[in-house]
Write an enzyme that holds these catalytic residues in place. Structure first.
Site, mmCIF file in Angstrom:
data_model
loop_
_atom_site.group_PDB
_atom_site.id
_atom_site.type_symbol
_atom_site.label_atom_id
_atom_site.label_comp_id
_atom_site.label_asym_id
_atom_site.label_seq_id
_atom_site.Cartn_x
_atom_site.Cartn_y
_atom_site.Cartn_z
ATOM 1 N N ASP A 296 34.340 32.268 46.886
ATOM 2 C CA ASP A 296 34.206 33.720 46.947
ATOM 3 C C ASP A 296 34.515 34.183 48.367
ATOM 4 O OD1 ASP A 296 32.465 35.662 44.788
ATOM 5 O OD2 ASP A 296 32.872 36.518 46.759
ATOM 6 N N TYR B 279 43.878 48.370 36.816
ATOM 7 C CA TYR B 279 42.887 47.355 36.414
ATOM 8 C C TYR B 279 43.194 46.866 34.995
ATOM 9 C CZ TYR B 279 38.361 45.277 35.239
ATOM 10 O OH TYR B 279 37.357 44.416 34.837
HETATM 11 N N1 LIG Z 1 31.049 44.115 34.993
HETATM 12 C C1 LIG Z 1 31.847 44.511 34.010
HETATM 13 O O1 LIG Z 1 31.533 45.512 33.301
HETATM 14 C C2 LIG Z 1 33.127 43.770 33.697
HETATM 15 C C3 LIG Z 1 33.785 44.024 32.492
HETATM 16 C C4 LIG Z 1 34.960 43.347 32.200
HETATM 17 C C5 LIG Z 1 35.458 42.423 33.092
HETATM 18 N N2 LIG Z 1 34.812 42.179 34.262
HETATM 19 C C6 LIG Z 1 35.385 41.190 35.170
HETATM 20 O O2 LIG Z 1 34.421 40.215 35.481
HETATM 21 C C7 LIG Z 1 34.795 39.564 36.705
HETATM 22 C C8 LIG Z 1 33.551 39.430 37.560
HETATM 23 O O3 LIG Z 1 33.104 40.713 37.946
HETATM 24 P P1 LIG Z 1 31.573 41.145 37.915
HETATM 25 O O4 LIG Z 1 31.463 42.245 36.936
HETATM 26 O O5 LIG Z 1 30.700 39.971 37.793
HETATM 27 O O6 LIG Z 1 31.439 41.871 39.332
HETATM 28 P P2 LIG Z 1 30.904 41.365 40.728
HETATM 29 O O7 LIG Z 1 31.413 42.364 41.710
HETATM 30 O O8 LIG Z 1 29.445 41.107 40.673
HETATM 31 O O9 LIG Z 1 31.643 39.977 40.940
HETATM 32 C C9 LIG Z 1 32.959 39.879 41.425
HETATM 33 C C10 LIG Z 1 33.001 38.712 42.384
HETATM 34 O O10 LIG Z 1 34.365 38.578 42.842
HETATM 35 C C11 LIG Z 1 34.335 38.461 44.256
HETATM 36 N N3 LIG Z 1 35.589 38.966 44.806
HETATM 37 C C12 LIG Z 1 36.062 40.229 44.767
HETATM 38 N N4 LIG Z 1 37.211 40.309 45.454
HETATM 39 C C13 LIG Z 1 37.463 39.070 45.937
HETATM 40 C C14 LIG Z 1 38.491 38.512 46.733
HETATM 41 N N5 LIG Z 1 39.491 39.270 47.226
HETATM 42 N N6 LIG Z 1 38.445 37.205 47.028
HETATM 43 C C15 LIG Z 1 37.424 36.428 46.591
HETATM 44 N N7 LIG Z 1 36.412 36.891 45.843
HETATM 45 C C16 LIG Z 1 36.427 38.205 45.524
HETATM 46 C C17 LIG Z 1 33.132 39.291 44.694
HETATM 47 O O11 LIG Z 1 32.695 38.951 46.008
HETATM 48 C C18 LIG Z 1 32.119 38.956 43.611
HETATM 49 O O12 LIG Z 1 31.384 37.794 43.892
HETATM 50 C C19 LIG Z 1 35.895 40.427 37.315
HETATM 51 O O13 LIG Z 1 37.141 39.790 37.107
HETATM 52 C C20 LIG Z 1 35.819 41.707 36.518
HETATM 53 O O14 LIG Z 1 37.045 42.382 36.471
HETATM 54 C C21 LIG Z 1 33.650 42.830 34.582
#
Ligand SMILES: NC(=O)c1ccc[n+]([C@@H]2O[C@H](COP(=O)([O-])OP(=O)(O)OC[C@H]3O[C@@H](n4cnc5c(N)ncnc54)[C@H](O)[C@@H]3O)[C@@H](O)[C@H]2O)c1
Length: 256
Positions: free
Chosen positions: A39, A157
């Site tokens: 991360d 996105y």
């Molecule tokens: N939360 C939702 O409603 C949802 C829905 C559909 C898909 N997603 C997807 O789930 C995945 C995880 O997201 P989440 O919801 O757990 O959010 P989150 O923000 O808690 O987790 C995202 C993680 O990615 C890391 N990250 C972001 N940019 C980065 C980079 N440039 N380099 C390295 N690490 C990076 C962040 O530090 C974090 O730990 C993502 O791909 C997101 O698009 C989330």
């Protein structure tokens, strides 16, 4: 008896500091996985590694990683292989969410979302494929229901997540003869840090961009742990005949 599907297996998870990645890391740890957690939030993944080791007695190493940087993706995979000499599961989960009126979005913003959410996966998979072929391993990538249905104010996105889905299906076909499985998960709305601080775009926004889960109350969201079990299934040998699958995990948000 508790499941131990990941004893003697090595899994690399990106975006594991918080949210879905963290919950998935702890779920795999509970089933015995050796973990490399990557991360840009290094302090965050170090904490998750400590939690995995303390709670489940597994080895977990934190790696600093920036999905916007090609060299960083390669270095992360190399570090995982240097540590363990093998890789069984790669979970591409790091991602960002940006939203605004489409007309206000710039080409640079569009490119950044694509670089972090989609292009990074190209570089990681490229680097990891020889090791995955050697272990007859698997890749699970985090897409989104937005990648299937679209979502207002977040075309970049949604398009990046549609790209994950197309890439997953294409590679599942191409690498089936080598025994490497590729699958994707499409979460619906989940309570994580990705939406922190986001304000409604305008009066119409909640009505058109928030579809409630039919399994939950009106404005409630799923929790990261609701998604982690699907990752554990797809990454495990229980899914040994599953490749090219795109599994929606959204509490019936997008059906009907
Ligand atoms: N939360 C939702 O409603 C949802 C829905 C559909 C898909 N997603 C997807 O789930 C995945 C995880 O997201 P989440 O919801 O757990 O959010 P989150 O923000 O808690 O987790 C995202 C993680 O990615 C890391 N990250 C972001 N940019 C980065 C980079 N440039 N380099 C390295 N690490 C990076 C962040 O530090 C974090 O730990 C993502 O791909 C997101 O698009 C989330």
């Amino acid at each position: 008896m508790a499941l131990r599907r990941f004893d003697n297996k090595v899994a690399l998870i990106t975006g594991a500091a918080t949210g879905i990645g963290r919950a998935t890391a702890l779920r795999l740890a509970a089933e015995g996985a050796t973990l490399i957690l990557a991360d840009r939030n290094v302090e965050g993944v170090e904490k998750v590694c400590a939690e995995a080791a303390t709670s489940f007695g597994v080895r977990a190493d934190a790696v600093g990683y920036d999905a916007a940087d090609t060299a960083s993706a390669r270095a992360m995979v190399d570090k995982a292989l240097a540590l363990h000499g093998r890789l069984d599961s790669l979970i591409n989960n790091a991602g960002i969410y940006r939203r605004d009126h489409f007309a206000k979005q710039t080409g640079d913003e569009w490119a950044l979302v694509f670089r972090i959410n989609l292009e990074s996966v190209f570089h990681i998979v490229h680097q990891a494929l020889p090791a995955l072929a050697a272990s007859r391993g698997n890749v699970v990538s985090t897409a989104s229901t937005a990648g299937i249905d679209g979502i207002a104010y977040a075309a970049a996105y949604a398009a990046s997540k549609a790209g994950i889905i197309a890439m997953t299906k294409s590679l599942a076909t191409e690498y089936a003869p080598k025994g490497v499985r590729f699958n994707a998960i499409c979460p619906g709305r989940v309570r994580t840090e990705i939406g922190t601080g986001l304000q409604p775009i305008d009066d119409q926004d909640p009505a058109i961009s928030v579809r409630p889960s039919k399994l939950l109350g009106k404005m409630e969201t799923g929790e990261p742990e609701d998604i982690a079990g699907a990752f554990a299934y797809l990454a495990s040998d229980d899914a040994s005949y599953v490749s090219g699958a795109v599994i929606v995990v959204d509490g019936a948000q997008t059906v009907g």
